[in-house]
Design an enzyme around this catalytic site. Structure first.
Site, PDB file in Angstrom:
ATOM      1  N   LYS A 248       0.842  -1.186   0.000  1.00 48.09           N
ATOM      2  CA  LYS A 248       0.000   0.000   0.000  1.00 48.09           C
ATOM      3  C   LYS A 248       0.882   1.243   0.000  1.00 48.09           C
ATOM      4  O   LYS A 248       1.791   1.363   0.819  1.00 48.09           O
ATOM      5  CB  LYS A 248      -0.914  -0.007   1.227  1.00 48.09           C
ATOM      6  N   GLU A 328     -18.920  -4.869  11.145  1.00 48.21           N
ATOM      7  CA  GLU A 328     -19.768  -3.997  11.951  1.00 48.21           C
ATOM      8  C   GLU A 328     -20.811  -4.782  12.748  1.00 48.21           C
ATOM      9  O   GLU A 328     -21.148  -4.418  13.884  1.00 48.21           O
ATOM     10  CB  GLU A 328     -20.467  -2.973  11.047  1.00 48.21           C
ATOM     11  N   ARG A 356     -25.131  -1.292   8.323  1.00 49.18           N
ATOM     12  CA  ARG A 356     -24.970  -2.714   8.037  1.00 49.18           C
ATOM     13  C   ARG A 356     -25.289  -3.560   9.266  1.00 49.18           C
ATOM     14  O   ARG A 356     -25.479  -4.767   9.160  1.00 49.18           O
ATOM     15  CB  ARG A 356     -23.532  -2.983   7.591  1.00 49.18           C
TER      16      ARG A 356
END
Length: 912
Positions: A248, A328, A356
């Site tokens: 990354k 979540e 969610r």
């Protein structure tokens, strides 16, 4: 593709141009993509480090696969900028995330190469699996490939899709892009498996059991080798997983060294001044301060500790901060488990991601009423991130859940107060705040005694405007604009959406023809809808001002607010236009009062009630009740109106006012016990309260502090009621009957408690005559007889029969207005539900299941309200027949009072 002095990237107008390149050209194209991103994204703002790390992977995919014939699915969009650049959007990339420019996320409306609006991680594999299954069923050509990051691989939906995949026998290539990051570094068991794979411990067996052929890990920055392996996998049938390792931030030393900070960049700002503190920063600082004083406080995040401010909390309290990854649902239920054991969990998640976990919020936190605090970051419009990330729906999906409180602070001092109050609350609380700089100065009085108490920031006579959270400064500025136009605006900060400040709302509706609400939320389902529901029984016009009923596009926040008239000028214009419309339609006096001509004027009735005024005795009791109970002044004003209408004509005139006061205190006593019977607290506590009317008071040493305050107030009410009754002329003759009536009321409370816990125990045959409201009407009438020196005791039997019918009429009037509210509260003690059982409209199992939509539909289809009104007419006929020849009471006056009460009830439901 043209072959001239242009760079490779400039020669690419679509995926076909990438496929025409040689494998030796792929690294050069990847390098040019990376250079392009490093030039543009710091100017436009947007995701940065992930896209730098994906350059070679995207080039290899488009070199091998033929989009859109081959379906290329990206699990999240924050690494798909190279994909956008290779699929025809390079020319407009300088307007990335701006109004009219490309979205910062994949968008099917923008390009045929974007198959899904992927803004939430963990959805890609399910989408790809559905596409692959459909293509297999229909015999459609083309391959399916999905790119899933290692952070998303631990998400619940990804694991559910993997579990399903093995049963389908589809052709699918899964590319596991392993950069050891989501936004923050990945943690957990799966991260350990991938770490071992990178070290040479191949996880073939783990994936083969899921029906996958595992290949890898391979270097994700070697574009030619990536293309070669992908070509080989494309030739194979079945489900394959290619494990690709990337870095990354690749190519940018600063991003490689700190990928969390460089995950996303903001557009450059003027260098003047210090960067203002955000709501997220203020939340973190306050939580750290509170946690230092309370070891029970623990924080829970879902893969985004940096964005929510929890990274700072973790640096202070590493053992009290849990990052569960992109999960979540698990985060919320995990917090529920913490709360069950006495911890005080704070779940910090962006609004768009918290949705969610709706079922977990409802079922695992709110149903048991656990003290979990939801710190809802990025609530409202988030500007450039667009429709996948706007937090415009959190009030909508939370305000209808019982036990949930919803608050929205407007400044740093308010955020601190709200968070402190939330952590001191015994149930779930959601504190929502925006992605914005937080005002340091407070806007009004400091006190925040309890949720549901708003504050007036500006007085005005023409229109009332309720401002929620971050819209407070906007509304205050719009009030100044309107003042310059001659419009006097009252501004109220609605500190909580749930509970509403009913007392203040009633007062605002009484004094203003129009109440506007302004919120950074969808206007159709937020504060405005809640206020409209409360004031629906009045003639006050409610104007919800917020975001429209659509998915709002991306763009600068200021520009979007101007476009949708949510800036100060726009709000001022909308309020002024509303007032002008009323004036034009109703005449010049409409601003002061909007009258609706029905059988009677509801507005006039409400005015009369508000002008009645409560005696000092009752006002003191109401004030004390507000401290321990759940109802507002509004209820007691209606109670006084009802008592005046139904007080028997034989009451001595000199005692009439005192009788109304005493009966009002009795209603408080009744409703306090009814609160407990309605499963507000446990049955043991109800027994304590019922013992108040007995000879011996039970010890209360084992009660909690708040329960003891409740108990003490019940005792004080009972003592005051009984002491006042002792002075009535006929007390000695009717005391035994009154004690019998109160004993029946206590039995009713126990029965109601059983019904609420076990609806199958309900006895429809005797239900309507055996409820607290009915019994209290009998008790009130007995008090009337005590205060009637001329009452003929020989007529007691017939009078009691009249009162029995009257109490049933009173219950019917209550039924037609309360059954829907009781249904929302899962309270099946209403006679409407008993009638539904008796009539075969509902079964016991259906009632116990509690499907609100089904029960409401059955009740309406059977027209049960009409059956109750028919019964009202029959009871009325019986009373008038019994009353013939009675001299002690004026039956006609009693019936007239009951008729007016039913008229009030029906009008509140929109009936005539």
């Amino acid at each position: 593709m043209r072959h001239d002095t242009e760079s490779l990237l400039e020669q690419v107008s679509g995926p076909a141009d990438v496929r025409s390149l040689s494998t030796q050209q792929l690294p050069l194209l990847a390098a040019e993509l990376r250079e392009f991103l490093m030039r543009t994204v710091p100017k436009t703002g947007g995701h940065f480090a992930s896209n730098l790390g994906n350059a070679e992977l995207v080039v290899a995919i488009h070199h091998v696969y033929e989009s859109p014939r081959d379906a290329i699915v990206w699990d999240v969009s924050h690494g798909a900028y190279p994909h956008k650049l290779l699929t025809g959007r390079r020319e407009k990339f300088h307007r990335l995330r701006a109004d009219g420019g490309p979205s910062g996320f994949l968008c099917p409306f923008e390009s045929e190469h974007d198959l899904a609006s992927t803004g939430h991680a963990g959805t890609g594999l399910s989408t790809a699996l559905g596409i692959a299954c459909a293509r297999k069923h229909m015999g459609a050509p083309g391959d399916v490939v999905v790119v899933v990051g290692d952070g998303s691989f631990s998400a619940g939906m990804t694991q559910e899709a993997l579990n399903h995949l093995s049963t389908l026998g589809v052709d699918l290539t899964i590319i596991l892009n392993d950069n050891q990051m989501s936004i923050d570094p990945t943690h957990g068991g799966l991260a350990g498996v991938l770490s071992a794979a990178r070290a040479g411990d191949r996880p073939d067996a783990h994936f083969e059991k899921l029906g996958l052929r595992y290949v890898g890990p391979i270097d994700g920055h070697d574009a030619p080798h990536l293309a070669e392996v992908l070509s080989e996998l494309r030739a194979l049938r079945g489900a394959k997983l290619l494990h690709v390792v990337t870095k990354k931030g690749k190519g940018c030393p600063e991003a490689e060294a700190n990928p969390v900070a460089y995950h996303a960049l903001s557009p450059p700002r003027p260098a003047a001044g210090v960067k203002p503190r955000s709501f997220s920063d203020a939340f973190a600082a306050c939580l750290i301060e509170l946690a230092a004083a309370d070891s029970r406080i623990v924080a829970v995040g879902a893969g985004m500790l940096g964005g929510t401010g929890l990274a700072k909390f973790r640096s202070k309290f590493p053992d009290r901060c849990h990052d569960v990854g992109i999960a979540e649902q698990h985060a919320v239920t995990f917090a529920a488990g913490l709360a069950k054991q006495g911890m005080r969990p704070v779940v910090a998640i962006y609004s768009t991601f918290l949705q969610r976990a709706y079922d977990q919020i409802l079922h695992d936190v709110c149903l048991p009423g656990l003290p979990v605090v939801f710190a809802i970051d990025r609530a409202g419009c988030v500007g450039p991130d667009g429709p996948t990330h706007h937090g415009m729906f959190d009030i909508a999906y939370m305000q209808h859940i019982p036990n949930m409180k919803i608050t929205s602070p407007s400044s740093r001092p308010e955020l601190s107060r709200h968070l402190r109050a939330a952590l001191n609350d015994d149930g779930p609380v959601a504190v929502r705040y925006p992605r914005a700089a937080i005002p340091e100065a407070d806007h009004g009085p400091e006190e925040l005694e309890v949720f549901g108490r708003w504050r007036t920031l500006r007085r005005g006579d023409d229109v009332a405007v309720l401002a929620l959270g971050s819209m407070v400064p906007v509304v205050l500025e719009s009030a100044e604009i309107l003042a310059a136009r001659g419009v006097d605006v009252e501004v109220v900060e609605a500190r909580s959406v749930k509970p509403l400040d009913e007392e203040r709302l009633f007062d605002l509706g009484r004094r203003h023809a129009v109440v506007a609400t302004v919120e950074d939320h969808a206007a159709s389902c937020g504060l405005g809808s809640a206020v409209a529901g409360f004031l629906g029984m009045t003639d006050t016009r409610v104007a919800p001002i917020g975001w429209p009923d659509r998915f709002v596009e991306h763009g600068g926040l200021d520009g979007l607010r101007r476009k949708y008239r949510l800036d100060p000028e726009g709000v001022a214009d909308r309020v002024a236009a509303l007032l002008d419309t009323i004036t034009a339609n109703e005449g010049a006096g409409a601003r002061e009062r909007v009258e609706v001509q029905t059988t009677f004027s509801r507005r006039r009735l409400l005015d009369e009630i508000s002008e009645l005024g409560l005696s000092e005795v009752v006002r003191d009791a109401v004030a004390e009740y507000r401290r321990v109970g759940d109802r507002s002044d509004f209820l007691w004003q209606w109670v006084r109106r009802g008592l005046e209408l139904t007080t028997l004509s034989c009451v001595d005139e000199s005692l009439r006012e005192e009788v109304c006061d005493t009966k009002t205190l009795g209603v408080m006593f009744d409703v306090l016990l009814d609160d407990v019977a309605d499963v507000r607290r446990d049955a043991g506590f109800l027994d304590h309260l019922i013992g108040v009317t007995g000879v011996r008071a039970r010890p209360v040493t084992e009660l909690r502090e708040d329960d003891r305050a409740y108990y003490d107030f019940v005792r004080s009410l009972w003592t005051q009621i009984w002491d006042r009754l002792r002075g009535y002329p006929r007390f000695g003759e009717l005391e035994e009957i009154l004690r019998y009536d109160y004993d029946q009321l206590m039995n009713v409370m126990r029965y109601s408690t059983l019904v609420n816990r076990h609806p199958f125990m309900l006895n429809p045959a005797e239900h309507d005559a055996y409820l607290p409201h009915n019994m209290h009407m009998m008790i009130s009438a007995t008090m009337d007889l005590m205060a009637s020196p001329g009452f003929d005791i020989d007529e007691l039997g017939r009078v009691r029969q009249v009162l029995t019918y009257a109490q049933q009429m009173g219950r019917i009037g209550n039924l037609v207005t309360t059954w829907e509210r009781e249904l929302e509260q899962h309270d099946f003690s209403s006679g409407v539900f008993a009638k539904a059982l008796t009539a075969g409209v509902l079964s016991v199992d259906e009632l116990r299941a509690g499907n609100r939509e089904l029960i409401a539909r059955r009740v309406r289809e059977a027209d049960l309200e009409r059956s109750f009104l028919d019964r009202w007419s029959e009871l009325r006929r019986r009373i008038l027949k019994l009353g013939a020849g009675l001299v002690s009471i004026d039956v006609d006056t009693l019936v007239a009072g009951l008729d007016e009460l039913i008229q009030i009830h029906l009008a509140s439901r929109g009936h005539k």
